[in-house]
Every structure is written in structure tokens, then in C-alpha cells.
Write an enzyme that holds these catalytic residues in place. Structure first.
Site, short mmCIF file in Angstrom:
data_model
loop_
_atom_site.label_atom_id
_atom_site.label_comp_id
_atom_site.label_asym_id
_atom_site.label_seq_id
_atom_site.Cartn_x
_atom_site.Cartn_y
_atom_site.Cartn_z
N ASP A 1 0.86 -1.18 0.00
CA ASP A 1 0.00 0.00 0.00
C ASP A 1 0.91 1.24 0.00
O ASP A 1 2.09 1.17 0.37
CB ASP A 1 -0.86 -0.07 1.27
CG ASP A 1 -1.61 1.21 1.53
OD1 ASP A 1 -2.34 1.66 0.63
OD2 ASP A 1 -1.47 1.77 2.63
N ASP B 1 -2.16 -0.36 5.93
CA ASP B 1 -2.46 0.29 7.22
C ASP B 1 -3.94 0.59 7.41
O ASP B 1 -4.35 0.99 8.49
CB ASP B 1 -1.70 1.62 7.32
CG ASP B 1 -2.28 2.67 6.39
OD1 ASP B 1 -2.44 2.37 5.19
OD2 ASP B 1 -2.61 3.78 6.86
N ASP C 1 -0.13 5.21 0.77
CA ASP C 1 -0.32 6.22 1.82
C ASP C 1 -0.47 5.54 3.19
O ASP C 1 -1.32 4.68 3.37
CB ASP C 1 -1.56 7.07 1.54
CG ASP C 1 -1.36 7.96 0.33
OD1 ASP C 1 -0.81 9.05 0.49
OD2 ASP C 1 -1.74 7.53 -0.78
O1 LIG Z 1 -4.54 2.98 -0.49
P1 LIG Z 1 -3.64 4.09 -0.05
O2 LIG Z 1 -2.36 4.15 -0.83
O3 LIG Z 1 -3.41 4.07 1.44
O4 LIG Z 1 -4.41 5.43 -0.40
C1 LIG Z 1 -5.57 5.78 0.38
C2 LIG Z 1 -5.93 7.22 0.07
O5 LIG Z 1 -4.76 7.99 0.34
C3 LIG Z 1 -4.82 9.39 0.09
O6 LIG Z 1 -5.54 10.02 1.12
C4 LIG Z 1 -4.97 9.82 2.41
O7 LIG Z 1 -3.64 10.36 2.41
C5 LIG Z 1 -3.54 11.80 2.27
C6 LIG Z 1 -2.06 12.16 2.22
O8 LIG Z 1 -1.38 11.71 3.34
C7 LIG Z 1 -4.25 12.46 3.46
O9 LIG Z 1 -4.16 13.88 3.35
C8 LIG Z 1 -5.71 11.99 3.48
O10 LIG Z 1 -6.35 12.51 4.65
C9 LIG Z 1 -5.80 10.46 3.50
O11 LIG Z 1 -7.15 10.03 3.38
C10 LIG Z 1 -5.36 9.69 -1.28
O12 LIG Z 1 -5.61 11.06 -1.40
C11 LIG Z 1 -6.60 8.87 -1.63
O13 LIG Z 1 -6.90 9.03 -3.01
C12 LIG Z 1 -6.32 7.40 -1.38
O14 LIG Z 1 -7.46 6.63 -1.68
#
Ligand SMILES: O=P(O)(O)OC[C@H]1O[C@H](O[C@H]2O[C@H](CO)[C@@H](O)[C@H](O)[C@H]2O)[C@H](O)[C@@H](O)[C@@H]1O
Length: 249
Positions: free
Chosen positions: A18, A197, A20
Site C-alpha cells: 500500500d 495500514d 499512503d
Molecule cells: O490505499 P492508499 O495508498 O493508502 O491510499 C488511500 C488514500 O490515500 C490518500 O488520502 C490519504 O492520504 C492523504 C495524504 O497523506 C491524506 O491527506 C488523506 O487525509 C488520507 O485520506 C489519497 O488522497 C486517496 O486518493 C487514497 O485513496
């Protein structure tokens, strides 16, 4: 520091990572993330040691993931598994899942313009409303997306995320990415290991376990955050390198 519950990376693994909250630290906004210097190179080198069997499985759109990890362009599942790319760079099932109608995005943009701090993120097969900058809008953002589903409840799922809510096409999930990629080289025949996560990562972890592998959780297993995962990857890479050198002497 070595996390006691986490096995070290083995040469016969297929890694599903993953982005983020796992490889990249959470930031205030989606565009505000900082990719640690050298991370794409490290991943690309480890990928070579694993015969190319590393995939990124993320909620991010494919284009965004490619920009963040450039110049590395890994196989993976993007948009929570809505966009799949195999190890040869081929896009799979590109148009199989629905996209968010423009009218929905227009309606959401109008709502968000009245909510300072809320961010609308559009993706090819989904949309996210981020309320990290306006926590008091948690319920409003959820209701805005739920309202869109009144007509098409079967086409999209509403997902909770880190300080965000998202619409994801029904049928897209991180297990799909693991299951599809594991059916072909270089993943096929390896032990799948999914690291994540978030609640959406649990599907990927279950899929990896069902295929005889591991599902590792950043908080529960690494007892930390992305820094601990990156250290584990660097350690794995160094060890596999040593094994290769040793085998040559
Ligand atoms: O599947 P992932 O790689 O974990 O992505 C999940 C989402 O991540 C992003 O949003 C999240 O991270 C941002 C940056 O740290 C944060 O600002 C936000 O609050 C989180 O929800 C991304 O923008 C999404 O498109 C992803 O789905």
C-alpha cells in the site's frame, strides 16, 4: 528497529505494498505528501531481487502513483484495485468498471466550494472528499457522497478512509489486485505478502493469507508507521543482495 512480529523479506515472496500510510507518511493534503528520497530506487532494486514481484496496491489513481514513484512504474492495483497493471506494463480490464459521472463531480464541487478546508479528489474510477482540513465536515462529506448513491447504490461503494470518504466502483478492491496479479508471472508461484495500514487494505491482507502468504498491518505488526516499513524494506534489500553475492563466491 526490528518489529518482532514481522518476518524478514524472503527471495520467494511477492510483495503487495500500500502507498499512503504504509510507504509514504500521511500529510495534511493528498498533494502534500513527501516521498522519501531514494524510496523509488530502493523499491525498484528490491523488485529486481524478487524477480519483478513487487506491486503497489493503492487507492491513488495510477497516474498519481506513477508521479509519486517516478521513475519506477510498478505493476499494481490503483484506485483501490479499479485500475490494474501487470508486470509488463499492460493495463488489464481498463474499462471494466464504471467511472464517476461528471454530474456527480460537478455537484460535489459546488458543495465543497462552500466548505473551506474540504478537498475534492477526482480519480478515473472514483472520488474522495477529504475533511482533514475541516474535521467538523465529517458528517457532511459522508452525507454528500451517500446522497449520490441513492440512484446507483449498486454501482459504487462508500468507503471510510483516513479523514476522508470515498466512492469506489463496486467490484474494485485490493483483493482483486492480489488475485489477478498472482495468476501470472512474475507473481505466480510466489508467497504473497500484503502490507497495509487502512481498512481497505484488509481485503488485500485476506487475499494474501488465503493464498498461503501473509497480511501485515503497519500499526499492529510493525508497531509503528511508514518509517518502520521503509526500514524493513531496506533491510530486506540489503540481506537479499548479500545472499546473491554470497551465492556467487
Ligand atoms: O490505499 P492508499 O495508498 O493508502 O491510499 C488511500 C488514500 O490515500 C490518500 O488520502 C490519504 O492520504 C492523504 C495524504 O497523506 C491524506 O491527506 C488523506 O487525509 C488520507 O485520506 C489519497 O488522497 C486517496 O486518493 C487514497 O485513496
Amino acid at each position: 528497529m526490528h518489529s518482532p512480529g514481522v518476518p524478514e523479506i524472503e527471495a520467494d515472496w511477492a510483495l503487495f505494498l500500500d502507498l499512503d500510510g504504509t510507504l509514504i507518511d500521511i500529510a495534511a493534503t493528498p498533494d502534500g505528501v513527501v516521498v522519501q528520497q531514494g524510496l523509488p530506487d530502493l523499491l525498484s532494486e528490491l523488485s529486481r531481487d524478487l524477480g519483478g514481484a513487487i506491486a503497489i496496491v493503492t487507492g491513488r489513481a495510477r497516474e498519481t502513483a506513477d508521479r509519486l514513484l517516478a521513475p519506477w512504474r510498478p505493476p499494481g492495483g490503483f484506485g483501490h484495485g479499479a485500475e490494474l497493471r501487470d508486470a509488463s506494463g499492460r493495463l488489464l480490464d481498463e474499462h471494466a468498471l464504471p467511472t464517476v459521472p461528471d454530474a456527480w463531480a460537478t455537484r460535489l464541487a459546488a458543495q465543497v466550494s462552500a466548505w473551506p478546508g474540504v478537498i475534492l479528489e477526482r480519480k478515473p474510477h472514483g472520488v474522495a472528499l477529504h475533511y482533514r482540513g475541516a474535521p467538523e465536515r465529517c458528517a457532511d462529506t459522508q452525507a454528500a457522497l451517500a446522497g449520490l448513491l441513492a440512484d446507483q447504490a449498486t454501482a459504487f461503494d462508500l468507503l471510510p478512509a483516513h479523514m476522508a470518504f470515498e466512492l469506489r466502483p463496486h467490484g474494485a478492491n485490493k483483493a482483486r489486485a492480489v488475485d489477478v496479479l498472482m495468476q501470472a508471472p512474475p507473481f505466480m508461484g510466489r508467497r504473497p505478502v500484503f502490507v497495509g495500514d487502512d481498512v481497505t487494505d484488509e481485503d488485500g491482507m485476506r487475499a494474501a493469507r488465503a493464498l498461503g502468504g501473509f497480511g501485515l498491518h503497519v500499526g499492529r505488526d510493525f508497531l509503528g508507521g511508514p518509517a518502520e516499513v521503509r526500514d524493513w524494506i531496506a533491510r530486506g534489500r540489503a540481506r537479499l543482495r548479500q545472499e546473491v553475492m554470497h551465492a556467487r563466491t
